[in-house]
Motif scaffolding. Structure first.
Motif, PDB file in Angstrom:
ATOM      1  N   LEU A 164       0.341   9.026 -15.769  1.00 47.38           N
ATOM      2  CA  LEU A 164       0.670   7.884 -14.932  1.00 47.38           C
ATOM      3  C   LEU A 164       0.513   6.609 -15.750  1.00 47.38           C
ATOM      4  O   LEU A 164      -0.520   6.403 -16.390  1.00 47.38           O
ATOM      5  N   PRO A 165       1.534   5.742 -15.754  1.00 43.90           N
ATOM      6  CA  PRO A 165       1.417   4.474 -16.481  1.00 43.90           C
ATOM      7  C   PRO A 165       0.263   3.646 -15.916  1.00 43.90           C
ATOM      8  O   PRO A 165       0.057   3.601 -14.700  1.00 43.90           O
ATOM      9  N   GLY A 166      -0.487   3.032 -16.795  1.00 45.77           N
ATOM     10  CA  GLY A 166      -1.573   2.182 -16.340  1.00 45.77           C
ATOM     11  C   GLY A 166      -2.920   2.675 -16.809  1.00 45.77           C
ATOM     12  O   GLY A 166      -3.064   3.795 -17.317  1.00 45.77           O
ATOM     13  N   ASN A 167      -3.927   1.830 -16.666  1.00 45.90           N
ATOM     14  CA  ASN A 167      -5.285   2.220 -17.002  1.00 45.90           C
ATOM     15  C   ASN A 167      -5.915   2.973 -15.841  1.00 45.90           C
ATOM     16  O   ASN A 167      -5.243   3.290 -14.854  1.00 45.90           O
ATOM     17  N   HIS A 168      -7.213   3.246 -15.938  1.00 44.91           N
ATOM     18  CA  HIS A 168      -7.880   4.088 -14.947  1.00 44.91           C
ATOM     19  C   HIS A 168      -7.767   3.525 -13.529  1.00 44.91           C
ATOM     20  O   HIS A 168      -7.628   4.272 -12.563  1.00 44.91           O
ATOM     21  N   ILE A 169      -7.816   2.214 -13.406  1.00 43.81           N
ATOM     22  CA  ILE A 169      -7.719   1.588 -12.082  1.00 43.81           C
ATOM     23  C   ILE A 169      -6.265   1.444 -11.658  1.00 43.81           C
ATOM     24  O   ILE A 169      -5.886   1.765 -10.526  1.00 43.81           O
ATOM     25  N   GLY A 170      -5.422   0.992 -12.570  1.00 43.77           N
ATOM     26  CA  GLY A 170      -4.035   0.690 -12.227  1.00 43.77           C
ATOM     27  C   GLY A 170      -3.146   1.903 -12.056  1.00 43.77           C
ATOM     28  O   GLY A 170      -2.047   1.793 -11.507  1.00 43.77           O
ATOM     29  N   MET A 171      -3.581   3.070 -12.501  1.00 38.81           N
ATOM     30  CA  MET A 171      -2.719   4.250 -12.466  1.00 38.81           C
ATOM     31  C   MET A 171      -2.323   4.651 -11.046  1.00 38.81           C
ATOM     32  O   MET A 171      -1.294   5.306 -10.860  1.00 38.81           O
ATOM     33  N   VAL A 172      -3.098   4.267 -10.031  1.00 36.67           N
ATOM     34  CA  VAL A 172      -2.757   4.624  -8.650  1.00 36.67           C
ATOM     35  C   VAL A 172      -2.378   3.403  -7.813  1.00 36.67           C
ATOM     36  O   VAL A 172      -2.237   3.505  -6.593  1.00 36.67           O
ATOM     37  N   LYS A 173      -2.222   2.258  -8.464  1.00 36.45           N
ATOM     38  CA  LYS A 173      -1.772   1.051  -7.768  1.00 36.45           C
ATOM     39  C   LYS A 173      -0.281   0.889  -8.044  1.00 36.45           C
ATOM     40  O   LYS A 173       0.110   0.443  -9.125  1.00 36.45           O
ATOM     41  N   LEU A 174       0.539   1.272  -7.084  1.00 33.42           N
ATOM     42  CA  LEU A 174       1.983   1.361  -7.286  1.00 33.42           C
ATOM     43  C   LEU A 174       2.678   0.443  -6.284  1.00 33.42           C
ATOM     44  O   LEU A 174       2.516   0.596  -5.078  1.00 33.42           O
ATOM     45  N   GLY A 175       3.450  -0.514  -6.804  1.00 33.63           N
ATOM     46  CA  GLY A 175       3.971  -1.559  -5.932  1.00 33.63           C
ATOM     47  C   GLY A 175       5.427  -1.465  -5.570  1.00 33.63           C
ATOM     48  O   GLY A 175       5.921  -2.275  -4.785  1.00 33.63           O
ATOM     49  N   SER A 176       6.139  -0.468  -6.108  1.00 33.74           N
ATOM     50  CA  SER A 176       7.575  -0.389  -5.857  1.00 33.74           C
ATOM     51  C   SER A 176       8.042   1.051  -5.927  1.00 33.74           C
ATOM     52  O   SER A 176       7.474   1.867  -6.660  1.00 33.74           O
ATOM     53  N   SER A 177       9.088   1.350  -5.171  1.00 32.22           N
ATOM     54  CA  SER A 177       9.652   2.701  -5.193  1.00 32.22           C
ATOM     55  C   SER A 177      10.314   3.021  -6.519  1.00 32.22           C
ATOM     56  O   SER A 177      10.627   4.178  -6.808  1.00 32.22           O
ATOM     57  N   THR A 178      10.529   1.992  -7.354  1.00 31.07           N
ATOM     58  CA  THR A 178      11.122   2.212  -8.671  1.00 31.07           C
ATOM     59  C   THR A 178      10.069   2.308  -9.770  1.00 31.07           C
ATOM     60  O   THR A 178      10.421   2.541 -10.929  1.00 31.07           O
ATOM     61  N   VAL A 206       0.889  -1.163   0.000  1.00 31.13           N
ATOM     62  CA  VAL A 206       0.000   0.000   0.000  1.00 31.13           C
ATOM     63  C   VAL A 206       0.931   1.218   0.000  1.00 31.13           C
ATOM     64  O   VAL A 206       1.485   1.592   1.028  1.00 31.13           O
ATOM     65  N   TRP A 207       1.110   1.806  -1.159  1.00 27.74           N
ATOM     66  CA  TRP A 207       2.216   2.754  -1.296  1.00 27.74           C
ATOM     67  C   TRP A 207       2.119   3.994  -0.421  1.00 27.74           C
ATOM     68  O   TRP A 207       3.162   4.481   0.053  1.00 27.74           O
ATOM     69  N   PRO A 208       0.938   4.546  -0.119  1.00 31.91           N
ATOM     70  CA  PRO A 208       0.920   5.677   0.822  1.00 31.91           C
ATOM     71  C   PRO A 208       1.408   5.285   2.221  1.00 31.91           C
ATOM     72  O   PRO A 208       1.954   6.109   2.951  1.00 31.91           O
ATOM     73  N   ARG A 209       1.224   4.031   2.578  1.00 36.24           N
ATOM     74  CA  ARG A 209       1.640   3.540   3.903  1.00 36.24           C
ATOM     75  C   ARG A 209       3.065   2.991   3.897  1.00 36.24           C
ATOM     76  O   ARG A 209       3.853   3.291   4.817  1.00 36.24           O
ATOM     77  N   ASP A 210       3.412   2.219   2.865  1.00 36.64           N
ATOM     78  CA  ASP A 210       4.662   1.459   2.887  1.00 36.64           C
ATOM     79  C   ASP A 210       5.833   2.151   2.195  1.00 36.64           C
ATOM     80  O   ASP A 210       6.992   1.858   2.518  1.00 36.64           O
ATOM     81  N   LEU A 211       5.551   3.041   1.253  1.00 34.97           N
ATOM     82  CA  LEU A 211       6.622   3.647   0.474  1.00 34.97           C
ATOM     83  C   LEU A 211       6.768   5.152   0.700  1.00 34.97           C
ATOM     84  O   LEU A 211       7.883   5.666   0.794  1.00 34.97           O
ATOM     85  N   LEU A 212       5.641   5.849   0.763  1.00 37.70           N
ATOM     86  CA  LEU A 212       5.685   7.310   0.733  1.00 37.70           C
ATOM     87  C   LEU A 212       6.379   7.920   1.948  1.00 37.70           C
ATOM     88  O   LEU A 212       6.968   9.002   1.853  1.00 37.70           O
ATOM     89  N   LYS A 213       6.334   7.225   3.067  1.00 34.17           N
ATOM     90  CA  LYS A 213       6.975   7.759   4.276  1.00 34.17           C
ATOM     91  C   LYS A 213       8.474   7.962   4.091  1.00 34.17           C
ATOM     92  O   LYS A 213       9.083   8.791   4.784  1.00 34.17           O
ATOM     93  N   ASP A 214       9.079   7.228   3.180  1.00 34.60           N
ATOM     94  CA  ASP A 214      10.509   7.402   2.928  1.00 34.60           C
ATOM     95  C   ASP A 214      10.796   8.671   2.140  1.00 34.60           C
ATOM     96  O   ASP A 214      11.868   9.262   2.256  1.00 34.60           O
ATOM     97  N   ALA A 215       9.824   9.096   1.329  1.00 40.27           N
ATOM     98  CA  ALA A 215       9.990  10.311   0.527  1.00 40.27           C
ATOM     99  C   ALA A 215       9.647  11.564   1.321  1.00 40.27           C
ATOM    100  O   ALA A 215      10.234  12.631   1.094  1.00 40.27           O
ATOM    101  N   ILE A 216       8.697  11.445   2.261  1.00 43.12           N
ATOM    102  CA  ILE A 216       8.273  12.606   3.063  1.00 43.12           C
ATOM    103  C   ILE A 216       8.193  12.182   4.539  1.00 43.12           C
ATOM    104  O   ILE A 216       7.110  12.133   5.125  1.00 43.12           O
ATOM    105  N   PRO A 217       9.317  11.894   5.165  1.00 43.08           N
ATOM    106  CA  PRO A 217       9.303  11.334   6.524  1.00 43.08           C
ATOM    107  C   PRO A 217       8.681  12.251   7.570  1.00 43.08           C
ATOM    108  O   PRO A 217       8.156  11.767   8.582  1.00 43.08           O
ATOM    109  N   ASN A 218       8.705  13.553   7.344  1.00 43.42           N
ATOM    110  CA  ASN A 218       8.174  14.490   8.333  1.00 43.42           C
ATOM    111  C   ASN A 218       6.717  14.869   8.089  1.00 43.42           C
ATOM    112  O   ASN A 218       6.190  15.769   8.757  1.00 43.42           O
ATOM    113  N   ALA A 219       6.081  14.214   7.143  1.00 45.87           N
ATOM    114  CA  ALA A 219       4.663  14.465   6.873  1.00 45.87           C
ATOM    115  C   ALA A 219       3.816  13.365   7.491  1.00 45.87           C
ATOM    116  O   ALA A 219       4.220  12.206   7.540  1.00 45.87           O
TER     117      ALA A 219
END
Length: 279
Positions: A238-252, A40-53
């Motif tokens: 964003l790469p992907g179709n309407h559903i997949g465009m916000v489903k992001l599984g990796s920091s790369t 779940v990228w807002p939970r698992d990945l994004l904290k590394d990009a914005i640790p103070n948010a």
């Protein structure tokens, strides 16, 4: 049943400098909309990009027939008001109330945020501000990210096509009543667009379009509907179709790199501006 209300995904490392709020679309979910595999990228990945948010996700009853019924306008308004209530409750301390906010929205969830910011503005422009915490939300919004949000078509006649695409391709529902309910929602769409345009030029806005079709030769939300056309709008894909465009599984993932950089930049820009004003 999907969970509703505001969930904190990352509390943020002190000092907490901003709030980031995710809002899903119809038939979405405050977790699954942003999930790919076990990530779940807002939970698992994004904290590394914005640790103070502080990172939050908001859920609501995303039943389409209720959302876009004949009384859909009042339904959207009620959801927008609830979003203001729930977010204000998380920003009760004075120092939290004045933090910058970045909203990240997907699909028709963007309509709720547009209406919420309009309502917040209305709360703040009255002679006596009865709900200062709600009024503060628009004032402290540092930016909005719209991913696949159908703001309006360049041609009003295109909205029935968007409605049909959403019903049949995204919701997997050929019920003609659902399609008609969505089509009736175009009046709501225009009302929201008119209200939002009165306050939108004060806000940094990022819009993203989908780059893949969910069906043969057809996007769910075409570019001319997903783009606002405002001078303060940055546009991306964003790469992907309407559903997949916000489903992001990796920091790369390209989509993640674009979204995380966008969110981080919106926060950094407003903090730098505040610092300059304080000099």
């Amino acid at each position: 049943m999907a969970e509703t209300g505001m969930e904190i995904l990352w509390q943020g490392k002190p000092p907490i400098t901003a709030d980031v709020v995710f809002v899903h679309g119809l038939r979405g979910d405050r977790i699954r909309t942003w999930e790919k595999g076990t990530v779940v990228w807002p939970r698992d990945l994004l904290k590394d990009a914005i640790p103070n948010a502080r990172i939050m996700t908001w859920g609501y009853d995303a039943d389409t027939m209720h959302f876009m019924s004949a009384v859909g306008q009042s339904s959207i308004a009620a959801l927008a008001e609830q979003l203001l209530d729930d977010l204000a409750d998380k920003r009760k301390p004075k120092e939290a109330r004045e933090r910058p906010i970045v909203f990240v929205t997907h699909s028709l969830g963007g309509l709720i945020v547009k209406d919420a910011l309009w309502q917040s503005y209305v709360h703040g422009r009255t002679e006596h501000v009865y709900f200062p915490r709600k009024a503060a939300i628009k004032k402290h919004t540092a930016g909005i990210v719209f991913a696949g949000t159908p703001h309006r078509g360049s041609d009003q006649a295109k909205w029935p096509l968007v409605a049909t695409n959403l019903a049949t391709k995204v919701f997997k529902d050929n019920n003609p009543k659902l399609i008609q309910a969505l089509i009736r929602g175009s009046e709501t769409l225009e009302r929201l667009q008119n209200d939002f345009s009165k306050i939108a030029l004060q806000l940094p806005i990022q819009t993203y379009t989908e780059d893949k079709n969910l069906a043969v030769n057809q996007k769910v939300v075409e570019n001319d509907s997903a783009i606002l056309g405002f001078p303060n709008e940055a546009r991306g894909i964003l790469p992907g179709n309407h559903i997949g465009m916000v489903k992001l599984g990796s920091s790369t993932d390209t989509g993640y790199e674009r979204m995380s950089n966008c969110i981080a930049n919106l926060i950094e820009d407003v903090l730098e501006s505040q610092q300059q004003e304080g000099l």
